[in-house]
Write an enzyme that holds these catalytic residues in place. Structure first.
Site, PDB file in Angstrom:
ATOM      1  N   ARG A 193      -1.259   5.849   9.380  1.00 11.55           N
ATOM      2  CA  ARG A 193      -2.456   5.024   9.312  1.00 11.55           C
ATOM      3  C   ARG A 193      -2.463   4.218   8.023  1.00 11.55           C
ATOM      4  O   ARG A 193      -2.127   4.717   6.956  1.00 11.55           O
ATOM      5  CB  ARG A 193      -3.732   5.892   9.354  1.00 11.55           C
TER       6      ARG A 193
ATOM      7  N   GLU B  83      -5.129  -4.946   9.402  1.00 13.48           N
ATOM      8  CA  GLU B  83      -4.210  -5.411  10.438  1.00 13.48           C
ATOM      9  C   GLU B  83      -4.912  -6.410  11.352  1.00 13.48           C
ATOM     10  O   GLU B  83      -6.106  -6.254  11.619  1.00 13.48           O
ATOM     11  CB  GLU B  83      -3.682  -4.221  11.248  1.00 13.48           C
TER      12      GLU B  83
ATOM     13  N   HIS C  76       3.150  -2.214  13.171  1.00 13.60           N
ATOM     14  CA  HIS C  76       2.503  -1.097  13.876  1.00 13.60           C
ATOM     15  C   HIS C  76       3.236  -0.811  15.187  1.00 13.60           C
ATOM     16  O   HIS C  76       2.657  -0.812  16.281  1.00 13.60           O
ATOM     17  CB  HIS C  76       1.033  -1.408  14.147  1.00 13.60           C
TER      18      HIS C  76
END
Length: 528
Positions: free
Chosen positions: A233, A262, A280
């Site tokens: 994370r 993000e 990601h």
């Protein structure tokens, strides 16, 4: 026919499953990026299937008048306002185990990419250079791999690291010594992991306790040349501190798949030496996408068509017949677990849950799952009533249930005892005729208090002056006392105070309370 809106990119498998189960589907895979369009689209749908791009805020929930269930294809639900969904009566489901192997493999891939400088070497070679001497890498064999968070994904990484002949050490508050031995890792404290590891990889959720767990101070204690991997994370790592450590050469490299903001189009890390970044991609494999798509579509269809609930973060898995009787006790069990979890700071070895009176005759599966969920949620926010027992088992935490007939004054009674590496702590409660859960005992000391939204838990000595001092301290700090409950073991002995306050107190206020005469400990508690 219920309707589900899919607002993020999801495998076509999900669309097929919904239709096969009798659910109408609106497939708009880019809709989640358009906030205004999303607000219009959710107005009439019964279900919303998402990944990470769609942000389900309170405003979205207010617009979704008919929404009954949100399904997150993946484990993390930090893009969903779960408390707001609960208040709106919307179930939030996730798929906690669908992408574990994929994420673990990505972390391993990042370790190799950084240790052998593969990204930079590829760019150099394709540019027509032949800089063989520039890219001197390092072997992983024989190195020490430090894993922060040794749950489902972390334990898979551990097994892969052991296969690479690495020495594996792990920090996880819920990992018992027995479970560590079983999976072949050495359990260590966090500061020891930072000092010893050649490669550090993160596999823990983002909570207030884990935010910036890799801080500037933590980096200073790491080995010179250590490698850091984050496929968990954004927010777990102080990105500015990491950049400084890469620039100075303190760290030998980093692999980053997740960022504090993000999509990360402008980040302080970009351009750092020996940095490998991916957008990601931890769960981005064909197999993982198929797994989570299939799971979320099946779960949402089962709920919308048959009322079955699974992998829900804010609702127990119980039948419609059980619900009216069981639900108040599920709430009690979860809050007893949360009470103990918020006060527990060392590794948990076991949990004993005692059910006395009429409640002992109920189906205890949901009650025990609720208690374990509440216990673990302060550190593992993504845990739910389905995954909690599995997570406890994976970490070697023994969960014991005890049933007995009514013995005391209460018709129904639940007591939860947490066994840690240092001590045992128990808390007990009951449900009165109004259906509200109450705290009736802490550490063997009798008292009677609500589970208020914001509380201060204080242990103290039962001597004159305590109440006046704590009242003055809170008053001077501008903290309003809504309720005040005291209990003591004996005159002049150990005592406990539960104070309901109007807002969560600042750490500085707690420090002042803890510094008062006669006070042993002061902790903030929160019950949503």
């Amino acid at each position: 026919m219920p309707t589900v809106l899919i607002s993020d990119k999801l495998s076509p498998t999900a669309v097929d499953i919904f239709k096969e189960r009798g659910v109408d589907v609106i497939y708009e895979p880019d809709l989640g990026k358009d906030k205004d369009a999303l607000l219009k689209a959710v107005a009439e749908v019964d279900g919303l299937a998402i990944r990470s791009a769609t942000k389900v805020t309170e405003k979205v929930l207010e617009a979704a008048k008919n929404l009954k269930v949100i399904g997150r294809a993946g484990i993390g639900v930090d893009n969903v306002d779960v408390p707001a969904a609960s208040r709106a009566g919307v179930i939030v489901m996730n798929t906690p185990f669908g992408n574990s192997i994929t994420t673990a493999e990505h972390a391993i891939a990042m370790m190799f990419a950084v240790s052998r400088q593969i990204a930079a070497a590829d760019a150099s070679t394709q540019a027509g250079k032949w800089e063989k001497n520039r890219f001197m890498g390092r072997e992983l064999t024989g190195k020490t791999l430090g894993i922060i968070g040794c749950g489902n994904i972390g334990s898979i990484v551990a097994s892969r690291g052991i296969g690479l002949r690495m020495r594996v050490i792990a920090f996880d508050p819920f990992l018992t010594a027995e479970r560590a031995t079983e999976i072949g890792v050495e359990k260590v404290e966090l500061d020891a992991l930072f000092r010893r590891a050649d490669v550090i990889t993160l596999h823990t959720p983002l909570t207030e306790r884990t935010r910036n767990i890799v801080s500037e101070d933590a980096i200073d204690t790491m080995k010179d040349g250590a490698i850091l991997i984050n496929c968990a994370r954004g927010g777990l790592v102080d990105e500015a501190a990491l950049r400084a450590a890469l620039d100075s050469g303190k760290l030998g490299g980093a692999g980053v798949d997740v960022f504090s903001e993000e999509p990360a189009k402008d980040n302080v890390l970009f351009g750092a030496p020996n940095l490998v970044c991916t957008p990601h991609l931890g769960a981005a494999t064909t197999e993982a996408q198929e797994n989570v798509a299939l799971q979320v579509a099946e779960q949402m269809s089962d709920y919308l068509m048959r009322g079955a609930v699974s992998n829900a973060l804010n609702m127990p898995s119980i039948t419609a017949e059980e619900a009216p009787i069981l639900t108040p006790f599920v709430t009690l069990a979860e809050r007893l677990g949360s009470f103990a979890g918020q006060l527990t700071e060392t590794g948990i070895k076991g949990v004993r849950i005692e059910y006395e009176g009429d409640v002992a005759e109920l189906n205890l599966k949901a009650l025990t799952a609720a208690a374990v969920t509440g216990l673990m949620r302060p550190l593992l926010q993504d845990v739910n009533m389905v995954s909690a027992p599995t997570i406890a088992r994976d970490r070697g935490i023994h969960v014991e249930e005890v049933r007995r007939e009514q013995q005391g004054a209460y018709e129904n009674y639940i007591r939860l005892t947490v066994k840690t590496e240092r001590q045992e702590r128990s808390v007990a409660g009951t449900v009165f005729s109004d259906g509200k859960p109450r705290i009736i005992q802490v550490k063997g000391i009798n008292l009677d208090a609500d589970f208020a939204p914001n509380m201060i838990y204080v242990t103290n000595q039962d001597k004159p002056g305590f109440i006046g001092n704590i009242g003055t301290a809170l008053g001077e700090a501008g903290v309003n006392i809504a309720n005040f409950t005291l209990g003591r073991a004996e005159r002049g002995g150990e005592a406990i105070c539960l104070i309901e306050v109007d807002g969560l107190p600042d750490p500085s206020v707690l420090a002042k309370v803890e510094a008062l005469p006669l006070v042993n400990q002061a902790k903030a508690l929160s019950f949503g």
